[in-house]
Design a protein around this motif. Structure first.
Motif, short mmCIF file in Angstrom:
data_model
loop_
_atom_site.label_atom_id
_atom_site.label_comp_id
_atom_site.label_asym_id
_atom_site.label_seq_id
_atom_site.Cartn_x
_atom_site.Cartn_y
_atom_site.Cartn_z
N SER A 1 0.79 -1.23 0.00
CA SER A 1 0.00 0.00 0.00
C SER A 1 0.83 1.28 0.00
O SER A 1 0.26 2.38 -0.08
CB SER A 1 -0.93 0.03 1.22
N TYR A 2 2.12 1.15 0.10
CA TYR A 2 2.96 2.34 0.29
C TYR A 2 4.12 2.40 -0.70
O TYR A 2 4.73 1.39 -1.03
CB TYR A 2 3.52 2.37 1.71
N ASN B 1 6.51 3.44 -6.63
CA ASN B 1 5.17 3.60 -6.07
C ASN B 1 4.67 2.28 -5.50
O ASN B 1 5.33 1.24 -5.60
CB ASN B 1 4.20 4.19 -7.10
N SER B 2 3.51 2.31 -4.88
CA SER B 2 3.02 1.14 -4.16
C SER B 2 2.84 -0.07 -5.07
O SER B 2 3.13 -1.20 -4.68
CB SER B 2 1.70 1.46 -3.45
N ASP C 1 0.81 6.15 -1.30
CA ASP C 1 1.15 5.21 -2.37
C ASP C 1 2.07 5.78 -3.44
O ASP C 1 2.42 5.09 -4.40
CB ASP C 1 -0.13 4.64 -3.01
#
Length: 121
Positions: free
Chosen positions: A31-32, A52-53, A102
């Motif tokens: 998610s991150y 990115n996530s 994200d």
């Protein structure tokens, strides 16, 4: 508890490669966004790269573009930094950092303890 544990640093000759790893735990890794940041001896922090996530978007500092590649593996909660064509000026402690969201738009809220990459002949 969020934990980020880096590994893979070491002494390497100019022109060679290193692969850094960062194992994440204590949060929903997928998610991150995640970043690598470095600090050369006697200098300040320098952002190196972000992913990115979802792993579909990456960005790099001009100083490493074309030589470094960031990636992530959601099956083992790990983010990697493949460093090729290393130069002495790449010598630094490399930190893994988690973003608040994200993408790179969010700041970094957790950091690992770092791993040293030393490039010298």
């Amino acid at each position: 508890e969020v934990q980020l544990v880096e590994s893979g640093g070491g002494l390497v000759q100019p022109g060679r490669s290193l692969r850094l790893s960062c194992v994440a735990s204590g949060f929903t890794f997928s998610s991150y966004a995640m970043s690598w940041v470095r600090q050369a001896p006697g200098k300040g922090l320098e952002w190196v790269s972000t992913i990115n996530s979802g792993g579909g978007s990456t960005s790099y500092a001009d100083s490493v573009k074309g030589r470094f590649t960031i990636s992530r593996d959601r099956t083992n909660n790990t983010v990697y930094l493949q460093m090729n064509s290393l130069k002495p000026e790449d010598t630094a402690v490399y930190y893994c950092a988690k973003h608040t969201g994200d993408s790179r738009a969010g700041g970094m809220d957790y950091w690992g303890k770092g791993t040293l990459a030393f490039v010298s002949s």
